[in-house]
Design a protein around this motif. Structure first.
Motif: not given
Length: 183
Positions: A16, A19, A23, A45
């Motif tokens: 995470e 990702r 992002h 993702s």
């Protein structure tokens, strides 16, 4: 080139984090041993095109040096590295530090460590342009017992540590030491 991030061990408990970095605008190179788990990081993702996936075992110092050298020549300098490196690879952190040591811009190395780092911090040499940050994984006290952190708690804590950018962050609790799970 844009912002560059490197995540070592980024297909497991740090997936995470990988990702999140993508992002927020980073191109993220993720190192892990399992190709299918690496592919899942990018596939899950919202920005799968922002990943480079390197399936290699960071315990293989020669392979890690080659991969870091190639990464530097192909992607340029890095801005952020997040590493979860076990003590079975004592040279891995140094390899990463030295490969990016002489880039012009400062970069941050977030070293995720197990709870023992609270009692005995790992030796980390100072390297040019690298701002070292230690993140210690603790435990959660749930009356009447303690438990280790979940992957989600770890990922949220690492993200918070990156956002606050302190020399040392602790996720969960590390005291009282004798209350940690299983002891």
């Amino acid at each position: 080139m844009g912002h560059e991030a490197l995540v070592v061990g980024g297909s497991g408990m740090l997936a995470e984090v990988s990702r999140w970095l993508a992002h927020t605008g980073y191109h993220v190179t993720v190192i892990g041993r399992d190709r299918s788990r690496l592919e899942q990081v990018a596939k899950k993702s919202s920005t799968p095109d922002r990943f480079t996936l390197l399936d290699l075992d960071y315990q293989d110092t020669t392979a890690l040096k080659q991969a870091m050298s190639q990464l530097r020549s192909e992607r340029g300098p890095i801005d952020v590295a997040v590493t979860w490196i076990h003590n079975t690879a004592p040279e891995a952190l140094s390899v990463i530090q030295h490969e990016f040591a002489y880039q012009a811009e400062e970069w941050r190395l977030y070293h995720v460590c197990g709870s023992r780092a609270w009692i005995k911090p790992p030796f980390v040499e100072e390297v040019d342009s690298c701002l070292y940050r230690r993140i210690i994984l603790g435990f959660v006290w749930e009356e009447p017992v303690a438990r280790w952190l979940t992957n989600d708690e770890i990922a949220c804590g690492v993200i918070r540590a990156i956002e606050t950018d302190q020399p040392q962050s602790i996720i969960g609790k590390v005291e009282p030491w004798e209350r940690r799970p299983g002891y």
